[in-house]
Design an enzyme around this catalytic site. Structure first.
Site, PDB file in Angstrom:
ATOM      1  N   GLU A   1      -3.743   7.419  -3.637  1.00 31.06           N
ATOM      2  CA  GLU A   1      -3.399   6.073  -3.183  1.00 31.06           C
ATOM      3  C   GLU A   1      -3.006   5.192  -4.345  1.00 31.06           C
ATOM      4  O   GLU A   1      -3.636   5.260  -5.404  1.00 31.06           O
ATOM      5  CB  GLU A   1      -4.629   5.405  -2.545  1.00 31.06           C
ATOM      6  CG  GLU A   1      -4.851   5.728  -1.097  1.00 31.06           C
ATOM      7  CD  GLU A   1      -6.048   4.946  -0.524  1.00 31.06           C
ATOM      8  OE1 GLU A   1      -6.092   4.769   0.679  1.00 31.06           O
ATOM      9  OE2 GLU A   1      -6.918   4.528  -1.304  1.00 31.06           O
TER      10      GLU A   1
ATOM     11  N   TYR B   1       0.846  -1.205   0.000  1.00 38.14           N
ATOM     12  CA  TYR B   1       0.000   0.000   0.000  1.00 38.14           C
ATOM     13  C   TYR B   1       0.873   1.245   0.000  1.00 38.14           C
ATOM     14  O   TYR B   1       1.843   1.345   0.755  1.00 38.14           O
ATOM     15  CB  TYR B   1      -0.902   0.010   1.240  1.00 38.14           C
ATOM     16  CG  TYR B   1      -1.651   1.311   1.431  1.00 38.14           C
ATOM     17  CD1 TYR B   1      -2.904   1.496   0.856  1.00 38.14           C
ATOM     18  CD2 TYR B   1      -1.098   2.354   2.172  1.00 38.14           C
ATOM     19  CE1 TYR B   1      -3.581   2.702   1.005  1.00 38.14           C
ATOM     20  CE2 TYR B   1      -1.775   3.554   2.325  1.00 38.14           C
ATOM     21  CZ  TYR B   1      -3.019   3.723   1.741  1.00 38.14           C
ATOM     22  OH  TYR B   1      -3.676   4.914   1.892  1.00 38.14           O
TER      23      TYR B   1
END
Lengths: 386, 296
Positions: free
Chosen positions: A197, A108
């Site tokens: 993101e 991530y």
């Protein structure tokens, strides 16, 4: 403002973040052509903001032309229904056709502004591919943060620290991970993002590092200096009433209840919703008419509230600072004359020019208009009226 | 006594010739604020409609007027720059009224101001007022009540504009004066926050209690709750707006959004109650909650 996955991928690819080959299509024929161009196996993903695409059948792995055809046909002709879309679902107009990859591990990368430290923060985790909120709740140590210097941005040594956290040791992988991290920071800072993101960033079975999915939202207040982002805006993803309100510089959010609210100031507008709920009612909307409210804008506000068929009553709550009560009173009278109120309108005014405003309303003698003394009185009256 | 501003505060207005700047300068003058000049580039040397001297730059304005505070109405794209100019010119208190400033502009400006020891109120805020002495901002002056010796007085800190007026009005109508009221603004990146202001009020001998008005988004209220539990002895009453706000939606203010599992009203209220605060259930009972708390 939010953008689609394919647009976010485009912004990342531009600054050197490695992404799988892909194409955006709007027809079945284009999907088939893209499939032949890209790879022997592709993943087809509906381009909508709502989550839950996979479970709804709007993300499909295809390795034959027939599969591509069937998947594209299905997605472009059916409405996608997921917990995030509501039972009526949403139409899908664009598909992303991307080369499929064999994933070895998922990571991530994410960036937001840390409100407590007033600087942007880069967050990375070896637990990718799931919602970061889940990781934060379950295992906060798994998220490592680097705060950016407000004037210097993300420095190379910080990128190095974060790459170490992800655990890459092979030279090409380190280089590509660096590109992904610094590229994300570059897009965030250059385009005035509020959230950016890459989730997941993956290492493939053949050792490549790739950004597989990306999500970005941008600062509405900075859009004036980003022409290209303005062009990326997809109005079909917005609630029509909210879009219409925005065009009139009104801040409006549709809710499920039956009591419309017209308030000046965001905090008071939220508090007005709260007090309606406290007295047993359900707010139909959030609406802040803003400080420099004009008669025209107030009329538009009433029209937008009344365009919701569920609305059975309206609470007007104005505490005049910049917005003067007599302007609101004038707008109320003008709106009543122009559109007519089909529901009771409870009015509570306080602040600048309130006496003049009360006098105006009294003299206008409008049916459906109920005057309230204080906020509790107003909330009780409107809840009783619906 | 009061915090941050009083009758001796000398104030300039950046953007004094714009419609909002001109209107509110007039209102501040009428209230009794020592407005000493204004800044509008290219209009230096002229007089404003109020008869105040206009300067091209903050540096000229400070040199000529010895101003120590500024009220900024400059349009959003240029507002952060205006704040940095004021800081560089030696202004020590900046009240940034402008709404809609890009967050990353404020990230940069905040650091610039911090490095110079300058205090910022806002942006996207109604300003600050010490009733009876000094009003720097857009709040209606007459709803406030100046302190009188022996009578109770409260300090107010709020993320909202009109909701602050609501709280002020409830206090005034119940005979409770205000030492100073500060609207800290609804943006995610801002200047003075709950903690800094609670500290100032805690040490202000004239302030008997504090009201803090928060809303959804961020964790400022939770941070304040921890601070209050450790450091604040005076009574604090709170209200949190947005108990009915849905997650993921920006409720008007740029900073009012429940996202990533944080920022909802419920957890803020729980944190404040846990720290011993009296939290009003309704925006209409903030004043009564304070009265009850003061009697205890």
């Amino acid at each position: 403002m939010r953008i689609h996955e394919y647009q976010a991928r485009g912004l990342l690819a531009e600054v050197g973040v490695p992404v799988p080959a892909s194409q955006v299509v709007t027809t079945v024929q284009e999907a088939i052509e893209a499939f032949h161009l890209i790879d022997t196996t592709v993943v087809i993903k509906a381009q909508v903001f709502a989550g839950g695409r996979g479970k709804a059948g709007f993300v499909k792995l295809c390795s034959t032309e027939a599969e591509v055809k069937a998947a594209a046909q299905f997605m472009l002709t059916n409405r996608m229904i997921s917990p995030q879309t509501g039972p009526e679902g949403i139409p899908v107009g664009k598909l992303l056709i991307a080369a499929s990859v064999d994933i070895e591990s998922e990571y991530y990368l994410g960036m937001v502004v840390d409100r407590s430290r007033h600087v942007p923060v880069m967050m990375v985790s070896r637990e990718g591919g799931v919602e970061i909120e889940e990781v934060a709740a379950r295992n906060p140590q798994a998220i490592v943060k680097e705060w950016l210097h407000p004037h210097l941005g993300l420095m190379p040594y910080q990128v190095g620290k974060l790459v170490d956290v992800l655990g890459f040791t092979q030279k090409q992988q380190i280089s590509d991970a660096r590109k992904a991290i610094s590229g994300l920071a570059t897009v965030f800072l250059k385009e005035d993002a509020t959230l950016a993101e890459i989730n997941p960033l993956v290492r493939t079975k053949d050792g490549r590092i790739l950004a597989l999915d990306a999500k970005m939202t941008f600062d509405d207040n900075a859009l004036f200096r980003h022409k290209r982002l303005q062009d990326m805006h997809d109005p079909t993803e917005e609630n029509p009433a909210e879009l219409r309100a925005k065009q009139h510089e009104l801040s409006y959010i549709a809710l499920d209840g039956n009591i419309g609210c017209l308030v000046n100031g965001a905090g008071l507008a939220m508090a007005t919703m709260d007090i309606i709920k406290l007295h047993g009612g359900q707010p139909a909307n959030f609406l802040d008419v803003g400080g420099g409210v004009t008669t025209e804008r107030a009329i538009e506000a009433f029209k937008i509230i009344l365009s919701d068929p569920q609305v059975r009553g309206i609470l007007v709550n104005i505490f005049g600072g910049i917005a003067k009560c007599d302007v609101i009173a004038g707008a109320l009278i003008a709106a009543a004359q122009e559109i007519g109120f089909r529901v009771p309108v409870v009015v509570r005014l306080e602040g600048t020019n309130v006496d003049k405003a009360r006098q105006m309303l009294k003299e206008a003698n409008i049916q459906q208009l109920v005057s309230a003394g204080d906020l509790t009185d107003a909330a009780k009256k409107v809840c009783a009226a619906v | 006594m009061s915090i941050l501003v009083n009758k001796n505060t000398r104030v300039i207005c950046q953007g004094i010739t714009g419609s909002a700047g001109a209107f509110h300068t007039a209102q501040c003058l009428e209230y009794g604020t020592q407005m000493v000049g204004g800044v509008t580039p290219s209009k230096g040397g002229q007089k404003s409609e109020h008869g105040l001297p206009i300067f091209n730059t903050c540096h000229e304005a400070v040199a000529a007027t010895h101003a120590d505070a500024t009220m900024i109405f400059v349009p959003a794209p240029f507002a952060a720059d205006a704040a940095m100019e004021a800081a560089d010119a030696g202004i020590k208190l900046i009240v940034l009224i402008t709404e809609g400033i890009p967050t990353l502009d404020m990230v940069k400006a905040r650091k610039f101001l911090d490095d110079r020891g300058v205090r910022l109120i806002g942006p996207n805020c109604p300003g600050i007022i010490t009733p009876g002495e000094c009003k720097i901002g857009i709040m209606p002056g007459y709803i406030h009540k100046a302190r009188t010796p022996g009578a109770p007085a409260v300090g107010i800190i709020s993320r909202s504009g009109t909701l602050t007026y609501e709280a002020v009005w409830q206090c005034t109508s119940r005979g409770i004066a205000q030492t100073t009221c500060v609207g800290i603004g609804g943006d995610p990146v801002k200047g003075l926050n709950f903690i800094e202001l609670l500290e100032l009020f805690e040490h202000d001998p004239a302030t008997d209690a504090m009201i803090m008005i928060g809303e959804i988004g961020g964790t400022d209220e939770e941070n304040a709750a921890r601070y209050i539990k450790e450091k604040v002895r005076k009574p604090v009453v709170a209200f949190i707006a947005g108990q009915t706000a849905p997650p993921g939606k920006r409720m008007g203010h740029a900073g009012a959004i429940i996202s990533g599992g944080t920022g909802d009203a419920k957890s803020k209220i729980a944190a404040l109650r846990e720290a011993g605060l009296a939290v009003a259930d309704s925006p209409a009972t903030i004043g009564d909650t304070l009265v009850t708390r003061l009697k205890r």
